[in-house]
Scaffold this motif. Sequence first.
Motif, mmCIF file in Angstrom:
data_model
loop_
_atom_site.group_PDB
_atom_site.id
_atom_site.type_symbol
_atom_site.label_atom_id
_atom_site.label_comp_id
_atom_site.label_asym_id
_atom_site.label_seq_id
_atom_site.Cartn_x
_atom_site.Cartn_y
_atom_site.Cartn_z
ATOM 1 N N TYR A 1 47.335 32.534 33.434
ATOM 2 C CA TYR A 1 47.152 33.944 33.099
ATOM 3 C C TYR A 1 46.888 34.113 31.604
ATOM 4 N N ILE A 2 47.629 33.365 30.801
ATOM 5 C CA ILE A 2 47.465 33.457 29.351
ATOM 6 C C ILE A 2 46.086 32.950 28.934
ATOM 7 N N THR A 3 45.635 31.873 29.560
ATOM 8 C CA THR A 3 44.300 31.337 29.276
ATOM 9 C C THR A 3 43.226 32.344 29.623
ATOM 10 N N TRP A 4 43.341 32.964 30.797
ATOM 11 C CA TRP A 4 42.338 33.944 31.211
ATOM 12 C C TRP A 4 42.291 35.137 30.265
ATOM 13 N N LEU B 1 30.045 44.342 39.375
ATOM 14 C CA LEU B 1 30.098 42.917 39.693
ATOM 15 C C LEU B 1 31.541 42.409 39.684
ATOM 16 N N GLN B 2 32.330 42.898 38.725
ATOM 17 C CA GLN B 2 33.732 42.497 38.662
ATOM 18 C C GLN B 2 34.484 42.984 39.891
ATOM 19 N N THR B 3 34.215 44.222 40.279
ATOM 20 C CA THR B 3 34.887 44.786 41.460
ATOM 21 C C THR B 3 34.487 44.052 42.728
ATOM 22 N N GLY B 4 33.201 43.697 42.817
ATOM 23 C CA GLY B 4 32.737 42.939 43.978
ATOM 24 C C GLY B 4 33.472 41.619 44.118
ATOM 25 N N LEU B 5 33.723 40.956 42.997
ATOM 26 C CA LEU B 5 34.451 39.687 43.044
ATOM 27 C C LEU B 5 35.902 39.907 43.456
ATOM 28 N N ILE C 1 39.852 28.158 49.447
ATOM 29 C CA ILE C 1 38.846 28.062 48.391
ATOM 30 C C ILE C 1 39.365 28.673 47.091
ATOM 31 N N SER C 2 39.995 29.855 47.181
ATOM 32 C CA SER C 2 40.520 30.506 45.971
ATOM 33 C C SER C 2 41.615 29.659 45.328
ATOM 34 N N ALA C 3 42.366 28.936 46.150
ATOM 35 C CA ALA C 3 43.437 28.092 45.613
ATOM 36 C C ALA C 3 42.880 26.952 44.769
ATOM 37 N N THR C 4 41.685 26.472 45.124
ATOM 38 C CA THR C 4 41.075 25.397 44.336
ATOM 39 C C THR C 4 40.684 25.876 42.946
ATOM 40 N N MET C 5 40.555 27.186 42.774
ATOM 41 C CA MET C 5 40.233 27.758 41.459
ATOM 42 C C MET C 5 41.498 28.134 40.693
ATOM 43 N N GLY C 6 42.660 27.782 41.256
ATOM 44 C CA GLY C 6 43.922 28.108 40.598
ATOM 45 C C GLY C 6 44.434 29.483 40.922
ATOM 46 N N LEU C 7 43.843 30.148 41.925
ATOM 47 C CA LEU C 7 44.235 31.502 42.302
ATOM 48 C C LEU C 7 45.211 31.427 43.472
ATOM 49 N N LYS D 1 48.087 36.596 44.757
ATOM 50 C CA LYS D 1 47.134 37.704 44.852
ATOM 51 C C LYS D 1 46.982 38.455 43.534
ATOM 52 N N VAL D 2 48.045 38.508 42.745
ATOM 53 C CA VAL D 2 47.979 39.226 41.479
ATOM 54 C C VAL D 2 47.003 38.559 40.519
ATOM 55 N N SER D 3 46.654 37.273 40.776
ATOM 56 C CA SER D 3 45.720 36.572 39.902
ATOM 57 C C SER D 3 44.267 36.969 40.152
ATOM 58 N N PHE D 4 43.989 37.571 41.313
ATOM 59 C CA PHE D 4 42.602 37.896 41.657
ATOM 60 C C PHE D 4 41.951 38.847 40.643
ATOM 61 N N PRO D 5 42.577 40.003 40.322
ATOM 62 C CA PRO D 5 41.937 40.888 39.337
ATOM 63 C C PRO D 5 41.855 40.273 37.944
ATOM 64 N N PHE D 6 42.827 39.433 37.574
ATOM 65 C CA PHE D 6 42.780 38.797 36.256
ATOM 66 C C PHE D 6 41.567 37.866 36.148
ATOM 67 N N PHE D 7 41.395 36.999 37.142
ATOM 68 C CA PHE D 7 40.276 36.062 37.131
ATOM 69 C C PHE D 7 38.949 36.822 37.172
ATOM 70 N N SER D 8 38.879 37.865 37.987
ATOM 71 C CA SER D 8 37.650 38.662 38.092
ATOM 72 C C SER D 8 37.321 39.330 36.762
ATOM 73 N N ASN D 9 38.352 39.700 36.028
ATOM 74 C CA ASN D 9 38.151 40.326 34.719
ATOM 75 C C ASN D 9 37.496 39.344 33.736
ATOM 76 N N VAL D 10 37.878 38.071 33.828
ATOM 77 C CA VAL D 10 37.240 37.054 32.988
ATOM 78 C C VAL D 10 35.737 37.009 33.252
ATOM 79 N N ILE D 11 35.377 36.961 34.523
ATOM 80 C CA ILE D 11 33.960 36.915 34.902
ATOM 81 C C ILE D 11 33.249 38.186 34.445
ATOM 82 N N GLY D 12 33.917 39.346 34.612
ATOM 83 C CA GLY D 12 33.324 40.615 34.189
ATOM 84 C C GLY D 12 33.079 40.653 32.698
#
Length: 473
Positions: A116-119, A156-160, A172-178, A181-192
Amino acid sequence: MYKKLLSETVIYGIGAILPRVIIFLLNPFYTEYFDGTEEFAKFVNLYALISFVNILLTFGFETAFFRFSAEKENITKTFNTAYIFLGLNALAFLLLVLSFNQPIANALEYANNPEYITWFAWIAFFDTLCVIPFAWLRFNNKPIKYSAVRVTQSLLQTGLILALFLWIPKSISATMGLTEKVSFPFFSNVIGSIIGFLLLLPIALKVKFEFDVSLFKRMIKYSWPIMLAGFAFMINENLDKAIQRYLIPESDAGAYGGSYKLAVLMTLFVTAYRMGIEPFFFKQMQDKNAQLTYARVTEYFVIVASIIALGIIGNVDWLKSLFIRKEEYWVAVDIVPIVVIANLFFGVYYNLSTWYKVTDRTRVGTYISWIGAIITLLLNIILLPIYGFMVSAWATLAAYFAMMLVSYYLGQKYYPIPYKTRKIIFYLSLTILFSVISYVIFDANYWVGNLLLLIFVGIIYFIERKSLQQNEN
């Protein structure tokens, strides 16, 4: 001039509001899919923390960019100097956090989730690189391009986010470190954030390695008080959500954070207004009728903002059912009218703060902001453990009210603006009175609330009809 300002504010509002509206619309989605109010509290807490980091990294240079770009001979130098400084600032922060990721996670009680801190480090990095390009679009009157970037980034962020919650398998999401569930919006925010930077890259590439030291010294002198004021604002806005999980039961903190989202409707309007009005204020500062213009704009703001505030407060009863589906969050819904009125006061304060920005007395603005921050700090730390989350809402209201009064008093002393003070006080007082009648006396009855809203609009039309007729003619 006012029509142009209104049209630009509406367009800027789309870019500023739509991303937040999407986040607002996702609120019932989060409350539905997160594992209880405790997980929602973790979500709110982390976003409250990143807001403080953004203030540090931007260093008040967005406002400084507007101020010194108003000097035509320094337009290009201001752009280059500001971007280079913020870029180096963001890079230093990123490297620091990546180097000490785990210790920071331990200190913030996220030892099991250092990712979370990295993201958030990457989010802060790319968001900082976007500050000056976004400001450049606003200063050069390109609201459509501004909004197009914001909206594309947000969609695009919301779609993710939706894909991670609904369609992408957990394996699949677990392979990305997700893993949560609370990690989903954080990771999507990075992409956004990365997408936003890529969309603004054509503007960023305009930067020339031209760092004007003398201009930088002027900008720093102007901007550092704004940065300190920004910290104070973030304390007023986010301290409650950042510290509640340490002072009250985490379930109550989560309920507060979920219910607070309803008040964001008022914040959205104030934010949209700020997008269009800030560059406008600086462009008007050399005009001989600038003070009269500032007074009229403030009056118009109070009228529109009061109508919106009453509209929200009068309809809280059904809005909570629509946007906060789980009734466990409703325990904190009584904070909404208080926070809405608080944001109304903040909007008025933002108008009143013009005097110290155009006269280069930003240090005074810092003092005013910290008066509000101290009120917020003291009330929350002393009373929150005793009386619960309602203290946080009242603290926000008290802070913005105090800032509004102090700014008005000092502004009339150092840079008198001919506000129609009695009329503004009347509209604000009537808004508060009608809010109390509809929400407290009639127990949030939306029929009464909307009837009072119509009466309020009728009173405004009766008072303002001559001015409206003059403008039409």
